[in-house]
Design a protein around this motif. Structure first.
Motif, PDB file in Angstrom:
ATOM      1  N   LYS A  32     -18.417  21.373 -24.870  1.00  0.00           N
ATOM      2  CA  LYS A  32     -19.019  20.760 -23.883  1.00  0.00           C
ATOM      3  C   LYS A  32     -18.115  19.992 -23.109  1.00  0.00           C
ATOM      4  CE  LYS A  32     -22.931  17.631 -22.129  1.00  0.00           C
ATOM      5  NZ  LYS A  32     -23.961  16.789 -22.602  1.00  0.00           N
ATOM      6  N   TYR A  33     -17.338  19.364 -23.744  1.00  0.00           N
ATOM      7  CA  TYR A  33     -16.160  18.282 -23.329  1.00  0.00           C
ATOM      8  C   TYR A  33     -15.225  19.369 -22.353  1.00  0.00           C
ATOM      9  CZ  TYR A  33     -18.317  14.603 -25.835  1.00  0.00           C
ATOM     10  OH  TYR A  33     -18.998  13.395 -26.456  1.00  0.00           O
ATOM     11  N   LYS A  34     -14.641  20.179 -23.126  1.00  0.00           N
ATOM     12  CA  LYS A  34     -13.686  20.882 -22.638  1.00  0.00           C
ATOM     13  C   LYS A  34     -14.155  21.709 -21.216  1.00  0.00           C
ATOM     14  CE  LYS A  34     -12.052  22.039 -27.291  1.00  0.00           C
ATOM     15  NZ  LYS A  34     -12.096  23.208 -28.329  1.00  0.00           N
ATOM     16  N   LYS A  35     -15.230  21.853 -21.386  1.00  0.00           N
ATOM     17  CA  LYS A  35     -15.990  22.600 -19.919  1.00  0.00           C
ATOM     18  C   LYS A  35     -15.843  21.744 -18.841  1.00  0.00           C
ATOM     19  CE  LYS A  35     -19.840  25.194 -18.280  1.00  0.00           C
ATOM     20  NZ  LYS A  35     -21.302  25.635 -18.422  1.00  0.00           N
ATOM     21  N   ARG A  36     -16.472  20.503 -19.453  1.00  0.00           N
ATOM     22  CA  ARG A  36     -16.468  19.375 -18.338  1.00  0.00           C
ATOM     23  C   ARG A  36     -15.062  18.937 -17.758  1.00  0.00           C
ATOM     24  NH1 ARG A  36     -18.680  16.895 -13.961  1.00  0.00           N
ATOM     25  NH2 ARG A  36     -18.573  14.574 -14.317  1.00  0.00           N
ATOM     26  N   ALA A  37     -13.899  18.845 -18.646  1.00  0.00           N
ATOM     27  CA  ALA A  37     -12.666  18.579 -18.389  1.00  0.00           C
ATOM     28  C   ALA A  37     -12.062  19.370 -17.330  1.00  0.00           C
ATOM     29  CB  ALA A  37     -11.733  18.613 -19.470  1.00  0.00           C
ATOM     30  N   LYS A  38     -12.596  20.792 -17.375  1.00  0.00           N
ATOM     31  CA  LYS A  38     -12.090  22.109 -16.426  1.00  0.00           C
ATOM     32  C   LYS A  38     -12.861  21.724 -15.140  1.00  0.00           C
ATOM     33  CE  LYS A  38     -11.030  25.388 -19.856  1.00  0.00           C
ATOM     34  NZ  LYS A  38     -11.226  26.638 -20.356  1.00  0.00           N
ATOM     35  N   GLU A  39     -14.034  21.183 -15.210  1.00  0.00           N
ATOM     36  CA  GLU A  39     -14.757  20.867 -14.036  1.00  0.00           C
ATOM     37  C   GLU A  39     -14.175  19.909 -13.138  1.00  0.00           C
ATOM     38  OE1 GLU A  39     -18.722  20.022 -15.182  1.00  0.00           O
ATOM     39  OE2 GLU A  39     -19.397  22.108 -15.506  1.00  0.00           O
ATOM     40  N   LEU A  40     -13.740  18.820 -13.661  1.00  0.00           N
ATOM     41  CA  LEU A  40     -12.908  17.553 -13.214  1.00  0.00           C
ATOM     42  C   LEU A  40     -11.566  18.047 -12.561  1.00  0.00           C
ATOM     43  CD1 LEU A  40     -14.068  14.791 -15.479  1.00  0.00           C
ATOM     44  CD2 LEU A  40     -14.941  15.318 -13.360  1.00  0.00           C
ATOM     45  N   GLY A  41     -11.071  19.157 -13.227  1.00  0.00           N
ATOM     46  CA  GLY A  41      -9.612  19.499 -12.982  1.00  0.00           C
ATOM     47  C   GLY A  41      -8.625  18.938 -13.435  1.00  0.00           C
ATOM     48  N   TYR A  42      -8.933  18.499 -15.082  1.00  0.00           N
ATOM     49  CA  TYR A  42      -8.039  17.867 -15.712  1.00  0.00           C
ATOM     50  C   TYR A  42      -7.920  18.669 -17.093  1.00  0.00           C
ATOM     51  CZ  TYR A  42      -8.268  13.534 -12.963  1.00  0.00           C
ATOM     52  OH  TYR A  42      -8.166  12.805 -11.981  1.00  0.00           O
ATOM     53  N   THR A  43      -6.722  18.530 -17.765  1.00  0.00           N
ATOM     54  CA  THR A  43      -6.508  19.248 -19.164  1.00  0.00           C
ATOM     55  C   THR A  43      -7.464  18.345 -20.178  1.00  0.00           C
ATOM     56  OG1 THR A  43      -4.290  17.980 -19.451  1.00  0.00           O
ATOM     57  CG2 THR A  43      -4.271  20.092 -18.383  1.00  0.00           C
ATOM     58  N   ASP A  44      -7.575  18.832 -21.079  1.00  0.00           N
ATOM     59  CA  ASP A  44      -8.044  18.070 -22.242  1.00  0.00           C
ATOM     60  C   ASP A  44      -7.117  16.888 -22.724  1.00  0.00           C
ATOM     61  OD1 ASP A  44     -10.301  19.637 -22.632  1.00  0.00           O
ATOM     62  OD2 ASP A  44      -9.003  21.060 -24.097  1.00  0.00           O
ATOM     63  N   TYR A  45      -5.680  17.107 -22.678  1.00  0.00           N
ATOM     64  CA  TYR A  45      -4.618  16.093 -22.802  1.00  0.00           C
ATOM     65  C   TYR A  45      -4.910  15.015 -21.998  1.00  0.00           C
ATOM     66  CZ  TYR A  45      -0.151  14.138 -24.328  1.00  0.00           C
ATOM     67  OH  TYR A  45       0.602  13.201 -24.899  1.00  0.00           O
ATOM     68  N   GLU A  46      -5.083  15.150 -20.397  1.00  0.00           N
ATOM     69  CA  GLU A  46      -5.072  14.360 -19.642  1.00  0.00           C
ATOM     70  C   GLU A  46      -6.405  13.348 -19.813  1.00  0.00           C
ATOM     71  OE1 GLU A  46      -2.670  16.170 -15.835  1.00  0.00           O
ATOM     72  OE2 GLU A  46      -4.821  16.939 -16.341  1.00  0.00           O
ATOM     73  N   ILE A  47      -7.527  14.212 -20.210  1.00  0.00           N
ATOM     74  CA  ILE A  47      -8.647  13.190 -20.412  1.00  0.00           C
ATOM     75  C   ILE A  47      -8.804  12.397 -21.646  1.00  0.00           C
ATOM     76  CG2 ILE A  47     -11.011  13.565 -21.456  1.00  0.00           C
ATOM     77  CD1 ILE A  47     -11.189  14.442 -18.395  1.00  0.00           C
TER      78      ILE A  47
END
Length: 409
Positions: free
Chosen positions: A257-272
């Motif tokens: 769920k977090y990974k999907k949300r990061a993509k929605e925001l336009g960020y990589t997991d590393y940036e999050i």
């Protein structure tokens, strides 16, 4: 023998005048033959004795070679005459089989007879149903010595420890890699240098960190991914096993769920994770996190007017955490890292710093993914930790003068 012819009758008379000489000649020939036969027999006998001696010499030499090899083989297994000199063996990737591990032991001078050792482990694994020592073995840095014996070294690679003593340690949200390493070392979990080597070089299969590579601009490769929590460790546990506990926990906590949300925001997991680490350090409490997250996102969305985040925490990370941990053998100085982490107004860093500045907890990660609906682009705290926000610089200056005048230059 003499021949004489009679003139009248034409008959020939034969006279045997040297019969004794003939007998002597026959005797000499018989003696010569006897001597030749005796010499042949003597030669044959000498040849047979020489062959026997050679055979025994070969048997003795072969026996000595076999004995020496057998001693070396047993020494590899039982460590009868091995020394306790420690050898650092590093595996950046998972080791698939015991054969590969034994090859590495031989390359590092820990064993002499690797082929026998390979055979021994295969037979051992067939005969012993429990506690098998076949691979795979985790990547990592291992401190080994010949005194462990073959089974002891493979046991270490399997992550099994001989000590049953454990220690339970709590790592709060916001702890940095240097702080985590120091705490583990001080509590005799594992060696500090081994931990650093694993953090910087070892590949792990967890999806969240599988693609992370060391970078010249980042002091610690796994900063941000050693999930804060309470863990139980064995005394003298391997560095790779220790770090795996943090990573496994973090991999479970950072959900799909977090990974999907990061993509929605336009960020990589590393940036999050980087944003979450800044939130973790900037917020005085959990309730402030989503508001601060909103301000960080607002600035990242408007890098033309706000090329820098203006967060003191990113510089403090280098000054207060990284710099004291650097040594004369470190790759770079704190001044070097500061050029990639200083996000104040005098910074050349646009947007986020090179990497996370601590290991954020779950609430900070959630705040990074789900910021509040604020349009503010400035914030500050008073000396009691109360948070104030402002939409523009004029409002910011006004509130600072009113609520925290001691912050003004």
């Amino acid at each position: 023998m003499d021949f004489k012819q009679d003139g009248k009758s034409g008959t020939k008379d034969i006279y045997f005048s040297n019969q004794n000489d003939a007998a002597e000649q026959r005797a000499e020939r018989t003696h010569a033959r006897s001597n030749a036969t005796a010499k042949k027999r003597k030669k044959k006998k000498s040849s047979g004795v020489g062959s026997t001696y050679l055979f025994f010499i070969i048997v003795i030499v072969v026996s000595m070679v076999v004995s020496i090899y057998a001693i070396l083989c047993m020494n590899d297994i039982l460590a009868i005459t091995k020394t306790k000199s420690t050898v650092t063996v590093s595996f950046t990737q998972q080791v698939a089989t015991s054969d590969d591990a034994i090859d590495a032991f031989a390359d590092n001078g820990l064993i002499k007879c690797k082929n026998f050792c390979k055979f021994f482990i295969k037979m051992r694994n067939k005969l012993i149903s429990s506690n098998k020592l076949e691979g795979p073995y985790d990547a990592g840095v291992y401190y080994l010595n010949g005194k462990m014996g073959l089974e002891g070294m493979l046991t270490t690679l399997k992550g099994q420890v001989t000590s049953s003593e454990t220690v339970t340690l709590t790592f709060p949200e916001g702890y940095t890699v240097p702080e985590i390493i120091n705490k583990l070392s001080e509590n005799d979990v594992c060696d500090k240098q081994a931990l650093i080597s694993v953090i910087q070089t070892t590949d792990f299969n967890y999806e969240l960190v599988a693609d992370l590579q060391a970078s010249d601009t980042i002091p610690y490769r796994l900063e941000g991914y050693l999930f804060p929590d309470t863990y139980e460790f064995f005394i003298d546990e391997s560095a790779s096993s220790t770090i795996k506990k943090f990573l496994e926990n973090g991999n479970e906590k950072y959900t799909e769920k977090y990974k999907k949300r990061a993509k929605e925001l336009g960020y990589t997991d590393y940036e999050i994770i980087t944003i979450a680490s800044i939130i973790q350090k900037e917020a005085a409490n959990d309730d402030q996190m989503k508001t601060i997250s909103a301000i960080i996102h607002n600035r990242l969305d408007d890098t033309v007017n706000f090329p820098t985040l203006g967060c003191q925490s990113t510089s403090d990370y280098i000054t207060n955490k990284v710099a004291p941990s650097l040594t004369s053998t470190s790759a770079h100085t704190s001044e070097y890292y500061m050029t990639y982490y200083n996000t104040n107004n005098n910074s050349t860093v646009v947007g986020l710093p090179s990497g996370p500045i601590c290991n954020p907890g779950k609430k900070a990660i959630q705040a990074a993914l789900y910021p509040s609906k604020s349009t503010a682009k400035f914030f500050f705290h008073d000396n009691k930790g109360v948070l104030y926000t402002a939409k523009d610089y004029a409002e910011f200056k006004s509130k600072v003068a009113k609520y925290a005048p001691y912050l003004e230059p």
